[in-house]
Scaffold this motif. Structure first.
Motif, PDB file in Angstrom:
ATOM      1  N   ILE A  52      98.031  58.037  73.404  1.00 57.79           N
ATOM      2  CA  ILE A  52      99.252  58.098  74.203  1.00 57.79           C
ATOM      3  C   ILE A  52      99.657  59.196  75.400  1.00 57.79           C
ATOM      4  N   PRO A  53      99.767  58.453  76.284  1.00 59.25           N
ATOM      5  CA  PRO A  53      99.897  59.461  77.505  1.00 59.25           C
ATOM      6  C   PRO A  53     101.631  59.622  77.601  1.00 59.25           C
ATOM      7  N   ALA A  54     102.016  60.739  77.624  1.00 57.36           N
ATOM      8  CA  ALA A  54     103.577  60.997  77.636  1.00 57.36           C
ATOM      9  C   ALA A  54     103.959  61.985  78.580  1.00 57.36           C
ATOM     10  N   LEU A  55     105.294  61.473  79.059  1.00 55.27           N
ATOM     11  CA  LEU A  55     105.680  62.449  79.990  1.00 55.27           C
ATOM     12  C   LEU A  55     107.192  62.340  79.494  1.00 55.27           C
ATOM     13  N   ASN A  56     107.987  63.433  79.148  1.00 52.25           N
ATOM     14  CA  ASN A  56     109.305  63.660  78.578  1.00 52.25           C
ATOM     15  C   ASN A  56     109.661  62.497  77.710  1.00 52.25           C
ATOM     16  N   GLU A  57     109.022  62.311  76.721  1.00 52.27           N
ATOM     17  CA  GLU A  57     109.263  60.919  75.838  1.00 52.27           C
ATOM     18  C   GLU A  57     109.798  61.630  74.477  1.00 52.27           C
ATOM     19  N   GLU A  58     110.273  62.721  74.454  1.00 50.13           N
ATOM     20  CA  GLU A  58     110.802  63.179  73.067  1.00 50.13           C
ATOM     21  C   GLU A  58     111.673  62.274  72.020  1.00 50.13           C
ATOM     22  N   LYS A  59     112.386  61.376  72.720  1.00 52.97           N
ATOM     23  CA  LYS A  59     113.162  60.599  71.871  1.00 52.97           C
ATOM     24  C   LYS A  59     112.158  59.525  71.056  1.00 52.97           C
ATOM     25  N   ALA A  60     111.213  58.949  71.793  1.00 50.06           N
ATOM     26  CA  ALA A  60     110.605  57.901  71.150  1.00 50.06           C
ATOM     27  C   ALA A  60     109.150  58.376  70.580  1.00 50.06           C
ATOM     28  N   ILE A  61     108.604  59.542  70.936  1.00 49.30           N
ATOM     29  CA  ILE A  61     107.179  59.672  70.729  1.00 49.30           C
ATOM     30  C   ILE A  61     106.916  59.786  69.105  1.00 49.30           C
ATOM     31  N   GLU A  62     108.035  60.167  68.449  1.00 42.16           N
ATOM     32  CA  GLU A  62     107.615  60.374  66.792  1.00 42.16           C
ATOM     33  C   GLU A  62     107.469  59.105  66.201  1.00 42.16           C
ATOM     34  N   SER A  63     108.327  58.183  66.610  1.00 46.77           N
ATOM     35  CA  SER A  63     108.360  56.946  65.862  1.00 46.77           C
ATOM     36  C   SER A  63     107.125  56.143  66.445  1.00 46.77           C
ATOM     37  N   VAL A  64     106.695  56.180  67.591  1.00 45.79           N
ATOM     38  CA  VAL A  64     105.347  55.463  68.149  1.00 45.79           C
ATOM     39  C   VAL A  64     104.079  56.167  67.443  1.00 45.79           C
ATOM     40  N   ILE A  65     104.020  57.400  67.305  1.00 44.59           N
ATOM     41  CA  ILE A  65     102.887  58.175  66.446  1.00 44.59           C
ATOM     42  C   ILE A  65     102.984  57.595  64.899  1.00 44.59           C
ATOM     43  N   GLN A  66     104.186  57.573  64.322  1.00 43.42           N
ATOM     44  CA  GLN A  66     104.131  57.084  62.856  1.00 43.42           C
ATOM     45  C   GLN A  66     103.784  55.655  62.752  1.00 43.42           C
ATOM     46  N   TYR A  67     104.075  55.015  63.807  1.00 45.56           N
ATOM     47  CA  TYR A  67     103.877  53.437  63.576  1.00 45.56           C
ATOM     48  C   TYR A  67     102.199  53.444  63.930  1.00 45.56           C
ATOM     49  N   ALA A  68     101.849  54.050  64.828  1.00 42.70           N
ATOM     50  CA  ALA A  68     100.230  54.154  64.841  1.00 42.70           C
ATOM     51  C   ALA A  68      99.399  54.548  63.717  1.00 42.70           C
ATOM     52  N   GLN A  69      99.883  55.550  63.119  1.00 42.74           N
ATOM     53  CA  GLN A  69      99.493  56.171  61.810  1.00 42.74           C
ATOM     54  C   GLN A  69      99.368  55.256  60.635  1.00 42.74           C
ATOM     55  N   LYS A  70     100.337  54.463  60.379  1.00 46.11           N
ATOM     56  CA  LYS A  70     100.735  53.406  59.312  1.00 46.11           C
ATOM     57  C   LYS A  70      99.302  52.475  59.378  1.00 46.11           C
ATOM     58  N   ASP A  71      98.724  52.223  60.282  1.00 44.55           N
ATOM     59  CA  ASP A  71      97.758  51.236  60.522  1.00 44.55           C
ATOM     60  C   ASP A  71      96.353  51.670  59.829  1.00 44.55           C
ATOM     61  N   ALA A  72      95.658  50.942  59.218  1.00 44.68           N
ATOM     62  CA  ALA A  72      94.432  51.280  58.487  1.00 44.68           C
ATOM     63  C   ALA A  72      93.264  51.603  59.552  1.00 44.68           C
ATOM     64  N   PHE A  73      93.416  50.814  60.669  1.00 42.34           N
ATOM     65  CA  PHE A  73      92.163  51.035  61.504  1.00 42.34           C
ATOM     66  C   PHE A  73      92.548  52.193  62.504  1.00 42.34           C
ATOM     67  N   THR A  74      93.567  52.761  62.385  1.00 42.91           N
ATOM     68  CA  THR A  74      93.718  54.077  63.318  1.00 42.91           C
ATOM     69  C   THR A  74      93.156  55.166  62.448  1.00 42.91           C
ATOM     70  N   GLY A  75      92.151  55.930  63.412  1.00 41.14           N
ATOM     71  CA  GLY A  75      91.389  56.889  62.902  1.00 41.14           C
ATOM     72  C   GLY A  75      92.083  58.377  63.418  1.00 41.14           C
ATOM     73  N   GLU A  76      92.713  58.288  64.629  1.00 41.80           N
ATOM     74  CA  GLU A  76      93.224  59.606  65.186  1.00 41.80           C
ATOM     75  C   GLU A  76      94.076  58.997  66.052  1.00 41.80           C
ATOM     76  N   VAL A  77      95.537  59.916  66.368  1.00 39.31           N
ATOM     77  CA  VAL A  77      96.449  59.657  67.403  1.00 39.31           C
ATOM     78  C   VAL A  77      96.277  60.624  68.288  1.00 39.31           C
ATOM     79  N   ILE A  78      96.036  60.578  69.476  1.00 36.58           N
ATOM     80  CA  ILE A  78      96.060  61.861  70.438  1.00 36.58           C
ATOM     81  C   ILE A  78      97.144  61.543  71.647  1.00 36.58           C
ATOM     82  N   VAL A  79      97.947  62.603  71.685  1.00 38.45           N
ATOM     83  CA  VAL A  79      99.046  62.652  72.908  1.00 38.45           C
ATOM     84  C   VAL A  79      98.592  63.563  73.820  1.00 38.45           C
ATOM     85  N   ILE A  80      98.563  62.802  75.230  1.00 38.87           N
ATOM     86  CA  ILE A  80      98.139  63.608  76.325  1.00 38.87           C
ATOM     87  C   ILE A  80      99.501  63.857  77.010  1.00 38.87           C
ATOM     88  N   ASP A  81     100.003  65.255  76.880  1.00 35.15           N
ATOM     89  CA  ASP A  81     101.107  65.619  77.448  1.00 35.15           C
ATOM     90  C   ASP A  81     101.012  65.816  79.030  1.00 35.15           C
TER      91      ASP A  81
END
Length: 125
Positions: A52-81
């Motif tokens: 997830i490339p992110a620039l000033n996304e503090e309002k939405a970043i947490e829900s996007v990360i949690q959504y991605a982590q819920k999936d069984a196929f996701t091994g890791e979530v990386i945020v590039i600030d």
């Protein structure tokens, strides 16, 4: 951006679930996993890295990360600030994502940085 990422994520999940296991794994891995007693892990291996490339996304970043982590196929979530001036990196770290700083400004550079640190075969942006 959040709606776009969720739609993209749903399409990827559909694609991964409709493909036969043999297309995702080699035949040796399939046979080896059938012999093991833990069949649940064999059906849902972690296949992809979410970048997830992110620039000033503090309002939405947490829900996007949690959504991605819920999936069984996701091994890791990386945020590039990309040098955010808000609390994007701190919120993402608290949500369980790996945080990396972008080497240059711009979305393309952030995506390349994410590809370089990804650990899985498939990468989802």
């Amino acid at each position: 951006m959040k709606v776009f990422l969720m739609r993209l994520w749903r399409k990827l999940n559909y694609f991964l679930r409709t493909q036969p296991q043999i297309a995702v794994q080699s035949s040796k891995e399939v046979l080896r996993r059938q012999e093991t007693s833990n069949h649940i892990d064999a059906l849902h291996p972690a296949l992809c890295t979410v970048v997830i490339p992110a620039l000033n996304e503090e309002k939405a970043i947490e829900s996007v990360i949690q959504y991605a982590q819920k999936d069984a196929f996701t091994g890791e979530v990386i945020v590039i600030d990309d040098s955010s001036i808000d609390n994007t990196a701190q919120i993402a770290r608290a949500a369980g994502a790996q945080i990396h700083r972008s080497s240059m400004l711009g979305k393309g550079a952030s995506m390349l940085d994410g590809v370089q640190v990804a650990m899985h075969e498939y990468i989802v942006f």
